[in-house]
Design an enzyme around this catalytic site. Structure first.
Site, PDB file in Angstrom:
ATOM      1  NE  ARG A  37      -4.018  -0.431   0.926  1.00 54.33           N
ATOM      2  CZ  ARG A  37      -5.025  -0.398   1.811  1.00 54.33           C
ATOM      3  NH1 ARG A  37      -5.324   0.718   2.435  1.00 54.33           N
ATOM      4  NH2 ARG A  37      -5.726  -1.474   2.068  1.00 54.33           N
ATOM      5  CB  SER A 139      -9.220  -0.100   0.915  1.00 53.26           C
ATOM      6  OG  SER A 139     -10.398  -0.238   1.656  1.00 53.26           O
ATOM      7  CG  ASP A 300     -13.017  -4.000   1.802  1.00 46.61           C
ATOM      8  OD1 ASP A 300     -13.282  -2.791   1.931  1.00 46.61           O
ATOM      9  OD2 ASP A 300     -11.870  -4.462   1.989  1.00 46.61           O
ATOM     10  CD  GLU A 398     -11.398  -5.258  10.433  1.00 45.84           C
ATOM     11  OE1 GLU A 398     -10.441  -5.758  11.039  1.00 45.84           O
ATOM     12  OE2 GLU A 398     -11.304  -4.730   9.323  1.00 45.84           O
ATOM     13  CE  LYS A 412     -11.761  -4.660   5.304  1.00 46.28           C
ATOM     14  NZ  LYS A 412     -10.507  -5.428   5.392  1.00 46.28           N
TER      15      LYS A 412
END
Length: 586
Positions: A37, A139, A300, A398, A412
């Site tokens: 990332r 994300s 997600d 979570e 997820k």
């Protein structure tokens, strides 16, 4: 060979800009369990054509070493809608370069022909029994970032030691292989397959196993607003509603189509609270919708807001929605499984920094609850182990608004979570109950669990290290704090060092990791607080919770007590002024 990144580097060399060149080439991006990332741009510290080729070459060699049947089974690759004009990088281009790398070695690649939610990649790994999956996404990170997320053959994100093995293989395969840059080669290859149509059919068939109230769905008057926050979620949530026989949600028009600039939000992260939902509130008011469902850009995660009788909007925390979904999924299971013995094989999971509400429900109802380390990689891997033993893992969550509601995806999934939340709300409406009222009913029955979480931003790793070192040497060497302001500390678990004061041998049961900081304090008043570093952002996060037994209904007193505990935690343990930490701002 990318002309844009090449030009950036040549320009810096011509200017003699050693400082910037050091930033670009000083250190390689670290490949961890979350994959990569970083910002898109030139140099080995950024996401670009070259670093994607190198990463995939290493990953390919590592898979060859681990799977003798890699060339029969193959891998899946998906991508989101991110793009970076100045460096010429985009998720789609990176995905094609990765596909080209595998195909050049005779490995079949299932490359999605269009943008897709992250959960579709682990779904495809499991469904087609592939060796691995790659999702190119950052994300909910800022727009300049991108990422490379890796799944193993079990359909869950990788955990150690795979990250170290892949990292080493990347180091050993840095010279691009012949034709590495020519991604046009894949278009005529017989090894290239497109799973898009198949997955769009099979996934929506599989999630219908979690649809229990089709008749209510068909007739409900409840209206929903959905935002995909300029990401990939719009089409897929519409299809999920259709699969459940729900009327489609109103889509926020300014945010429904993918846009890598994320023009209407400061951060494309629904976790950041009401600021991201401004346009959703306006549309909901206009169309008379009571509930807002918001996905992050790779769909997600899921945030949910509900209009209260006062006219205010309540945005549920990840822990509150986890409590509601846990209650709902267990209730649906119980109503469809009259065999009382079956409950001994039922499990729910959550991460160690999430609310313990599932533990309270499990204790009262008789099923199993387990906590794992932070992150869905742990829950996905543990869920698969349990499922392989014949257990039913109904739900995992979570607090960072991530929910696994359907065993077909071991990660997820904001798409299935959105439609299951909509069915739950539609069912409750037939009982004249709102989500907020049901949440209170859950807490009345299983005990109030009040949580508060936030973070400080810190760009200096030395300061972060010093802050945690101070906590480990608070009153002299190797002594942790005995109190935090007026709150007495009754237990300490340090998952960086492996110390746990509550265990007879003082060794932590959960796996430890020296590469990240994480300390949990238990307080004499029943409070718990965890401080930890983030794996993907320059943040020190904290999570706190006060659990009361059923029957203690003085919620305002509990909230006041937790607020005071958090204030003490910030003042004595974080010391933001001394450490020059930047507070989370709305």
């Amino acid at each position: 060979q990318n002309p844009k990144t090449s030009a950036i580097v040549k320009q810096l060399v011509a200017e003699g800009n050693a400082g910037e060149l050091q930033k670009y080439f000083g250190s390689r991006m670290e490949f961890g369990t979350a994959g990569l990332r970083a910002a898109m741009g030139a140099g080995i510290s950024h996401m670009n054509d070259l670093t994607i080729i190198q990463t995939t070459q290493g990953f390919c060699r590592y898979l060859e070493k681990n799977f003798s049947d890699l060339k029969e089974r193959g891998v899946v690759i998906g991508f989101d809608a991110r793009a970076h004009l100045s460096s010429g990088g985009s998720s789609k281009r990176f995905a094609r370069l990765a596909a080209n790398t595998f195909i050049s070695q005779g490995v079949p690649v299932y490359l999605f022909s269009d943008i897709t939610p992250t959960p579709f990649v682990p779904y495809t790994v499991t469904h087609l029994k592939l060796c691995a999956g790659i999702m190119v996404t950052a994300s909910h990170n800022p727009k300049q970032d991108n990422g490379y997320k890796v799944y193993w053959e079990n359909g869950a994100q990788i955990i150690s030691p795979h990250d170290k093995g892949i990292s080493q293989a990347i180091e050993e395969n840095q010279e691009p292989w012949p034709q590495a840059w020519d991604d046009k080669l894949i278009d005529s290859s017989l090894l290239l397959h497109d799973p898009y149509a198949m997955v769009n059919k099979e996934y929506f068939k599989d999630i219908q196993k979690q649809c229990f109230h089709r008749n209510i769905n068909k007739e409900t008057n409840l209206k929903f607003v959905h935002t995909s926050v300029h990401g990939v979620g719009h089409k897929f949530v519409q299809l999920a509603f259709k699969a459940f026989d729900l009327s489609p949600p109103f889509a926020v028009p300014e945010q429904k189509d993918p846009d890598p600039e994320f023009p209407t939000v400061k951060y494309p992260n629904p976790e950041e609270g009401k600021g991201v939902l401004t346009l959703s509130f306006a549309l909901a008011e206009k169309d008379g919708a009571k509930i807002i469902l918001a996905n992050d850009p790779d769909a997600d995660r899921l945030a949910v807001a509900e209009k209260q009788e006062s006219g205010e909007w309540k945005v549920f925390s990840g822990n509150e929605l986890g409590a509601l979904l846990g209650w709902w999924i267990f209730t649906c299971w119980k109503n469809h499984n009259r065999d009382t013995c079956a409950i001994k094989d039922v499990y729910m999971l959550s991460s160690t920094v999430s609310s313990k509400i599932l533990r309270a429900i499990a204790l009262k109802e008789g099923f199993h609850f387990e906590e794992t380390l932070t992150g869905f990689k742990w829950m996905g891997n543990r869920a698969k182990q349990l499922m392989d033993q014949g257990k039913a893992v109904l739900f995992a969550f979570e607090e960072a608004i991530g929910y696994m509601c359907c065993p077909a995806v071991l990660d997820k999934d904001g798409v299935s979570a959105a439609v299951i939340t909509a069915e739950m709300a539609s069912f409750l409406a037939t009982r004249n109950l709102s989500l907020s009222q049901q949440l209170k009913a859950v807490y009345d029955e299983y005990g109030f669990h009040i949580t508060k979480a936030s973070y400080f931003i810190c760009h200096d790793p030395k300061v972060i290290q010093q802050l945690f070192d101070n906590l480990r040497n608070f009153d002299g060497k190797n002594t942790y704090p005995k109190s935090c302001g007026r709150f007495k500390v009754s237990g300490i678990r340090d998952l960086t060092t492996g110390y746990d004061s509550s265990q007879p041998d003082q060794k932590a049961i959960l796996p430890t990791s020296k590469s990240s900081q994480m300390i949990t304090f238990t307080f004499a008043n029943g409070g718990v607080a965890t401080m930890r570093t983030s794996g993907t952002e320059p943040k020190i996060k904290y999570y706190s919770e006060l659990c009361a037994p059923p029957g203690n209904s003085d919620i305002e007193q509990l909230k006041k007590e937790l607020d005071e505990l958090v204030n003490a935690l910030e003042k004595h343990f974080f010391q933001p002024e001394k450490n020059n930490l930047q507070r989370k701002t709305e």
